[in-house]
Design a protein around this motif. Structure first.
Motif, PDB file in Angstrom:
ATOM      1  N   THR A  20      -0.017  -4.553  -1.900  1.00 18.73           N
ATOM      2  CA  THR A  20      -0.597  -5.030  -3.164  1.00 18.73           C
ATOM      3  C   THR A  20      -1.569  -6.149  -2.823  1.00 18.73           C
ATOM      4  N   ASN A  21      -2.359  -6.515  -3.792  1.00 19.22           N
ATOM      5  CA  ASN A  21      -3.185  -7.722  -3.666  1.00 19.22           C
ATOM      6  C   ASN A  21      -3.264  -8.351  -5.051  1.00 19.22           C
ATOM      7  N   PRO A  22      -3.783  -9.567  -5.187  1.00 19.90           N
ATOM      8  CA  PRO A  22      -3.771 -10.218  -6.488  1.00 19.90           C
ATOM      9  C   PRO A  22      -4.520  -9.427  -7.560  1.00 19.90           C
ATOM     10  N   SER A  23      -5.588  -8.715  -7.180  1.00 20.66           N
ATOM     11  CA  SER A  23      -6.328  -7.933  -8.181  1.00 20.66           C
ATOM     12  C   SER A  23      -5.472  -6.776  -8.691  1.00 20.66           C
ATOM     13  N   LEU A  24      -4.795  -6.092  -7.769  1.00 18.38           N
ATOM     14  CA  LEU A  24      -3.949  -4.954  -8.171  1.00 18.38           C
ATOM     15  C   LEU A  24      -2.783  -5.438  -9.031  1.00 18.38           C
ATOM     16  N   LEU A  25      -2.236  -6.595  -8.664  1.00 20.08           N
ATOM     17  CA  LEU A  25      -1.113  -7.155  -9.414  1.00 20.08           C
ATOM     18  C   LEU A  25      -1.541  -7.549 -10.817  1.00 20.08           C
ATOM     19  N   ALA A  74      -5.253   0.303   8.227  1.00 22.77           N
ATOM     20  CA  ALA A  74      -6.582   0.569   7.656  1.00 22.77           C
ATOM     21  C   ALA A  74      -6.507   0.459   6.131  1.00 22.77           C
ATOM     22  N   ALA A  75      -7.381  -0.367   5.567  1.00 26.90           N
ATOM     23  CA  ALA A  75      -7.330  -0.643   4.128  1.00 26.90           C
ATOM     24  C   ALA A  75      -8.704  -0.428   3.502  1.00 26.90           C
ATOM     25  N   SER A  76      -8.721  -0.499   2.182  1.00 28.93           N
ATOM     26  CA  SER A  76      -9.956  -0.231   1.431  1.00 28.93           C
ATOM     27  C   SER A  76     -10.491   1.153   1.796  1.00 28.93           C
ATOM     28  N   LEU A  77      -9.576   2.127   1.838  1.00 31.04           N
ATOM     29  CA  LEU A  77      -9.953   3.519   2.121  1.00 31.04           C
ATOM     30  C   LEU A  77     -10.265   4.181   0.779  1.00 31.04           C
ATOM     31  N   ARG A  78     -11.416   4.814   0.703  1.00 34.32           N
ATOM     32  CA  ARG A  78     -11.883   5.264  -0.615  1.00 34.32           C
ATOM     33  C   ARG A  78     -11.818   6.775  -0.816  1.00 34.32           C
ATOM     34  N   HIS A  79     -11.662   7.556   0.286  1.00 31.26           N
ATOM     35  CA  HIS A  79     -11.661   9.016   0.146  1.00 31.26           C
ATOM     36  C   HIS A  79     -10.915   9.639   1.342  1.00 31.26           C
ATOM     37  N   ALA A 139      -2.075   3.393   7.278  1.00 24.79           N
ATOM     38  CA  ALA A 139      -3.229   3.442   6.375  1.00 24.79           C
ATOM     39  C   ALA A 139      -2.691   3.201   4.974  1.00 24.79           C
ATOM     40  N   THR A 140      -3.383   2.369   4.201  1.00 26.03           N
ATOM     41  CA  THR A 140      -2.951   2.179   2.820  1.00 26.03           C
ATOM     42  C   THR A 140      -3.961   2.844   1.896  1.00 26.03           C
ATOM     43  N   LEU A 141      -3.437   3.661   0.982  1.00 26.01           N
ATOM     44  CA  LEU A 141      -4.299   4.496   0.148  1.00 26.01           C
ATOM     45  C   LEU A 141      -4.082   4.203  -1.321  1.00 26.01           C
ATOM     46  N   VAL A 191       4.545 -10.823   3.930  1.00 20.70           N
ATOM     47  CA  VAL A 191       3.659 -11.803   3.295  1.00 20.70           C
ATOM     48  C   VAL A 191       2.222 -11.551   3.749  1.00 20.70           C
ATOM     49  N   LYS A 192       1.338 -11.449   2.753  1.00 19.65           N
ATOM     50  CA  LYS A 192      -0.069 -11.175   3.056  1.00 19.65           C
ATOM     51  C   LYS A 192      -0.842 -12.486   2.951  1.00 19.65           C
ATOM     52  N   VAL A 193      -1.592 -12.804   3.995  1.00 17.48           N
ATOM     53  CA  VAL A 193      -2.414 -14.029   3.957  1.00 17.48           C
ATOM     54  C   VAL A 193      -3.861 -13.649   4.282  1.00 17.48           C
ATOM     55  N   LEU A 228       1.142   2.981  -0.080  1.00 20.19           N
ATOM     56  CA  LEU A 228       0.405   3.149  -1.333  1.00 20.19           C
ATOM     57  C   LEU A 228      -0.148   1.786  -1.725  1.00 20.19           C
ATOM     58  N   ASP A 229      -1.448   1.742  -2.016  1.00 18.33           N
ATOM     59  CA  ASP A 229      -2.129   0.481  -2.316  1.00 18.33           C
ATOM     60  C   ASP A 229      -2.219   0.309  -3.830  1.00 18.33           C
ATOM     61  N   THR A 230      -1.140  -0.158  -4.405  1.00 19.49           N
ATOM     62  CA  THR A 230      -1.078  -0.279  -5.863  1.00 19.49           C
ATOM     63  C   THR A 230       0.134  -1.117  -6.250  1.00 19.49           C
ATOM     64  N   PRO A 290      -8.106  -4.285   8.201  1.00 20.00           N
ATOM     65  CA  PRO A 290      -9.568  -4.184   8.099  1.00 20.00           C
ATOM     66  C   PRO A 290      -9.947  -3.402   6.846  1.00 20.00           C
ATOM     67  N   PHE A 291     -10.948  -3.919   6.107  1.00 18.56           N
ATOM     68  CA  PHE A 291     -11.354  -3.329   4.825  1.00 18.56           C
ATOM     69  C   PHE A 291     -12.541  -2.395   5.043  1.00 18.56           C
ATOM     70  N   VAL A 292     -12.252  -1.127   5.240  1.00 25.38           N
ATOM     71  CA  VAL A 292     -13.284  -0.154   5.606  1.00 25.38           C
ATOM     72  C   VAL A 292     -14.318   0.043   4.485  1.00 25.38           C
ATOM     73  N   GLY A 293     -13.837   0.346   3.285  1.00 21.88           N
ATOM     74  CA  GLY A 293     -14.759   0.656   2.184  1.00 21.88           C
ATOM     75  C   GLY A 293     -15.685  -0.507   1.855  1.00 21.88           C
ATOM     76  N   ARG A 294     -15.156  -1.713   1.917  1.00 25.19           N
ATOM     77  CA  ARG A 294     -16.011  -2.863   1.565  1.00 25.19           C
ATOM     78  C   ARG A 294     -17.066  -3.104   2.638  1.00 25.19           C
ATOM     79  N   LEU A 295     -16.740  -2.799   3.908  1.00 20.89           N
ATOM     80  CA  LEU A 295     -17.764  -2.882   4.960  1.00 20.89           C
ATOM     81  C   LEU A 295     -18.842  -1.816   4.708  1.00 20.89           C
TER      82      LEU A 295
HETATM   83  O1  G3P Z   1      -5.898  -2.818   0.632  1.00 24.12           O
HETATM   84  C1  G3P Z   1      -7.059  -3.464   0.261  1.00 24.12           C
HETATM   85  C2  G3P Z   1      -7.661  -2.751  -0.871  1.00 24.12           C
HETATM   86  O2  G3P Z   1      -6.877  -2.901  -1.988  1.00 24.12           O
HETATM   87  C3  G3P Z   1      -9.053  -3.084  -1.150  1.00 24.12           C
HETATM   88  O3  G3P Z   1      -9.605  -1.916  -1.602  1.00 24.12           O
HETATM   89  O4  G3P Z   1     -11.176  -0.491  -2.764  1.00 24.12           O
HETATM   90  O5  G3P Z   1     -10.770  -2.838  -3.560  1.00 24.12           O
HETATM   91  O6  G3P Z   1     -12.025  -2.428  -1.444  1.00 24.12           O
HETATM   92  P1  G3P Z   1     -10.967  -1.927  -2.388  1.00 24.12           P
END
Ligand code: G3P
Length: 218
Positions: free
Chosen positions: A27-32, A164-169, A184-186, A84-86, A5-7, A130-135
């Motif tokens: 998680t990432n800094p924006s989600l945190l 697989a990350a940045s999955l949007r649907h 996959a992180t959702l 640890v995420k870098v 879970l990506d949150t 890899p950030f699918v949605g942002r690509l």
């Molecule tokens: O796991 C990376 C993810 O949080 C980025 O997703 O939707 O912000 O591109 P998004």
């Protein structure tokens, strides 16, 4: 295949974990930043680790390799499940190798190309994100990069797991599954969308209506 879970939202994490839908959290800094408020982020990481039985990715915010290693070692010391995420920068790759030398699992994030993913694997990354949605947002076919990474890793027996990350649907998730990603992180919304199907709801309504009309009891 593992589903993360990506949150950093504890309610969402606890809900998904109690339904046994997830194998970990990223998680990432924006989600945190969205949920941290005035609290200590270390406490939040600990609560996340207590809520799910699996890896929890916690990202460094330093930019130099030395500082990333120092931050990463502190994060890893919080709980045995911390990964640890870098970021995928030259310093990030150096920090990845050094953290792995300390047996700390590393998720290399912000990956946008197959070449970057190969470098992360050579640096010993446990996971590549890899950030699918942002690509897709940038006009590329994000899932093509994921498929290329799968081919490259298989060809060279690279053990780094594709996350697989940045999955949007839900379609993104299905495509990632068919490519054979390891994880996959959702975001919570996509996890909920995966579970629900209108024909399931309609079928259940019909079953229950028929049962009620029969007047019987179980
Ligand atoms: O796991 C990376 C993810 O949080 C980025 O997703 O939707 O912000 O591109 P998004």
């Amino acid at each position: 295949m593992k589903i993360f879970l990506d949150t950093a939202d504890l309610n969402e994490i606890r809900r998904a974990a109690s339904a046994n839908l997830i194998d970990g959290v990223t998680t990432n800094p924006s989600l945190l930043a969205k949920v941290a408020g005035d609290g200590d982020p270390k406490d939040l990481f600990l609560e996340i680790c207590d809520s799910v039985d699996g890896p929890v990715s916690a990202e460094v915010v330093a930019l130099t390799a030395d500082e990333m290693v120092e931050e990463g070692r502190r994060l890893a010391g919080l709980h045995p499940n911390i990964v640890v995420k870098v970021p995928l920068t030259e310093d990030g790759l150096q920090a990845c190798r050094r953290l792995r030398d300390h047996q700390i699992p590393v998720n290399v994030t912000l990956c946008f190309s197959t070449a970057q993913a190969v470098l992360a694997a050579k640096a010993g990354a446990t996971y590549i994100s890899p950030f699918v949605g942002r690509l897709d947002d940038a006009g590329h076919e994000g899932m093509d990069v994921v498929a290329e990474i799968r081919t490259a890793y298989d060809r060279y027996d690279m053990e780094t797991q594709i996350l697989a990350a940045s999955l949007r649907h839900p379609r993104h998730v299905l495509e990632a599954v068919l490519i054979g990603v390891d994880c996959a992180t959702l975001p919570p919304k996509v996890l909920h969308q995966l579970v629900k199907h209108p024909l399931t709801d309609a079928g259940l309504d019909a079953f229950l209506a028929d049962w009620k009309a029969s007047g019987q009891e179980l």
